[in-house]
Design a protein around this motif. Structure first.
Motif, PDB file in Angstrom:
ATOM      1  N   HIS A   1       0.376 -15.043  -1.446  1.00  0.00           N
ATOM      2  CA  HIS A   1      -0.576 -16.010  -0.894  1.00  0.00           C
ATOM      3  C   HIS A   1      -1.238 -15.442   0.360  1.00  0.00           C
ATOM      4  N   PRO A   2      -2.086 -14.431   0.210  1.00  0.00           N
ATOM      5  CA  PRO A   2      -2.760 -13.838   1.380  1.00  0.00           C
ATOM      6  C   PRO A   2      -3.690 -14.839   2.053  1.00  0.00           C
TER       7      PRO A   2
ATOM      8  N   TYR B   1       0.828  -1.208   0.000  1.00  0.00           N
ATOM      9  CA  TYR B   1       0.000   0.000   0.000  1.00  0.00           C
ATOM     10  C   TYR B   1       0.863   1.259   0.000  1.00  0.00           C
ATOM     11  N   ASP B   2       0.286   2.324  -0.557  1.00  0.00           N
ATOM     12  CA  ASP B   2       1.056   3.513  -0.916  1.00  0.00           C
ATOM     13  C   ASP B   2       1.789   4.153   0.259  1.00  0.00           C
TER      14      ASP B   2
ATOM     15  N   CYS C   1      -4.508  -6.232  -1.359  1.00  0.00           N
ATOM     16  CA  CYS C   1      -5.130  -5.497  -2.467  1.00  0.00           C
ATOM     17  C   CYS C   1      -5.396  -4.033  -2.112  1.00  0.00           C
ATOM     18  N   TYR C   2      -5.119  -3.656  -0.875  1.00  0.00           N
ATOM     19  CA  TYR C   2      -5.359  -2.283  -0.436  1.00  0.00           C
ATOM     20  C   TYR C   2      -4.218  -1.384  -0.890  1.00  0.00           C
ATOM     21  N   ARG C   3      -4.534  -0.207  -1.428  1.00  0.00           N
ATOM     22  CA  ARG C   3      -3.512   0.728  -1.867  1.00  0.00           C
ATOM     23  C   ARG C   3      -3.606   2.080  -1.158  1.00  0.00           C
TER      24      ARG C   3
ATOM     25  N   VAL D   1     -11.882  -5.179   5.387  1.00  0.00           N
ATOM     26  CA  VAL D   1     -10.494  -5.335   4.948  1.00  0.00           C
ATOM     27  C   VAL D   1      -9.843  -6.370   5.853  1.00  0.00           C
ATOM     28  N   LEU D   2      -9.379  -7.455   5.269  1.00  0.00           N
ATOM     29  CA  LEU D   2      -8.758  -8.538   6.024  1.00  0.00           C
ATOM     30  C   LEU D   2      -7.254  -8.313   6.103  1.00  0.00           C
TER      31      LEU D   2
END
Length: 361
Positions: A134-135, A44-45, A155-157, A277-278
């Motif tokens: 592999h989350p 993530y950013d 997948c969070y940015r 959000v996991l």
């Protein structure tokens, strides 16, 4: 035949290549992406390291600039690409865009099958692909009925995609707390976890915690293998606990189930939630080793401190709590890499070591 093939050119693979060069080998490093920086470009950013630059370097190359700063994601990417360039100049071969589809055993070692149809033979192999690919996605009761959005921290940015939404972040580790804190500026956020968050000050007595780790030797403590390693505490510069105390985000016990667009909390209350959000961690990304029989049914490698228990020429790097508390970090993987490479070299026939030192001349 290559004397040593390393799969993955992230921090673990690059540390392994450095150790192999120092052992007299000329390793071949295979990286699926087009950049030799591992998973770092996909984090993530706003991600910053938990350890200062002076404690975060791989063997042989320090970070530039202030050693007390906390490098951000893009600095780490640039550092790793520079490190890969230095390894190439020293004789390592790093191939990007080379995705491994599978590995099989041979009498002399291994055959590495690339997805483009090529095959390579190797006497020794190091699997250094880490876990980001592999989350871990735990099954949530009722999730098949849930109409909101479920995503993993992988997948969070950035928070803007969830601005104005009601969000639950599942987890109690550093990433969970960092993401929840960032989202709380734009959304109403709850941290949900089975156990309370364990905070530790990031700078006790005015020095970063990693200074004390180095002074006391904590980072080098040997660990006994465990199928369920302990959770890491959250390093807090002071703002995370303040945000919880001030109500900018809250923490609750893990919810009981999902239903439609609602979450049912442990106390029976139901609430509409737009997104979950996991931040539930990762598992070793080693599916390409399935044909070898080197993995347990859980997908974890069978190993002792990074050396395979099933194949003498196989090693692993980048596993959480592999040998020490810092095993899968920039600051700790170099020590693990030296240990694994030494162990593999000791098992290699002497002629292969000599051939590896001459390869490319």
């Amino acid at each position: 035949m290559e004397p040593m093939v390393i799969i993955g050119a992230g921090q673990s693979g690059l540390a392994a290549a450095h150790a192999a060069l120092r052992a007299g080998l000329r390793p071949l490093v295979l990286e699926a992406a087009e950049r030799a920086a591992g998973s770092w470009p996909r984090y993530y950013d706003s991600l910053t390291l938990f350890s200062p630059a002076r404690y975060s370097a791989l063997p042989g190359l320090a970070f530039d600039g202030d050693g007390e700063r906390y490098p951000h994601r893009d600095e780490v990417v640039a550092y790793l690409e520079h490190y890969a360039g230095e390894l190439s100049r020293d004789g390592a071969e790093i191939r990007t865009g080379a995705r491994v589809g599978g590995v099989t055993a041979t009498d002399g070692g291994f055959t590495v099958h690339l997805q483009d149809g090529q095959s390579l033979s190797a006497t020794a192999l190091i699997a250094a692909t880490g876990s980001f690919g592999h989350p871990h996605l735990p099954a949530l009761p009722g999730q098949e009925t849930y109409t909101g959005r479920i995503t993993h921290a992988a997948c969070y940015r950035a928070p803007q995609a969830l601005a104005g939404r009601r969000v639950v972040v599942v987890g109690a580790g550093n990433s969970a707390v960092q993401i929840a804190y960032e989202l709380a500026e734009h959304s109403r956020v709850t941290l949900a976890s089975r156990a309370p968050v364990r905070f530790v000050p990031q700078r006790p007595l005015g020095r970063d915690l990693h200074f004390w780790f180095r002074l006391t030797g904590f980072d080098r403590l040997p660990l006994r293998r465990s199928a369920d390693p302990p959770a890491s505490p959250v390093l807090d510069p002071g703002r995370y606990r303040d945000a919880l105390r001030q109500g900018r985000m809250d923490r609750r016990p893990m919810f009981a189930r999902l239903a439609g667009d609602e979450v049912e909390w442990a106390d029976g209350r139901r609430e509409r939630v737009d997104a979950i959000v996991l931040a539930t961690g990762y598992r070793p990304h080693l599916d390409y080793l399935d044909p070898l029989g080197a993995l347990a049914p859980s997908g974890h490698p069978r190993h002792a401190q990074g050396l395979s228990s099933t194949h003498p020429g196989l090693g692993f790097l980048g596993l959480e709590w592999q040998r020490t508390p810092s095993s899968n970090t920039l600051r700790g993987v170099g020590s693990d890499a030296r240990h694994v490479v030494r162990g593999l070299v000791a098992r290699l026939p002497r002629r292969n070591v000599a051939q590896g030192a001459r390869r490319g001349d």
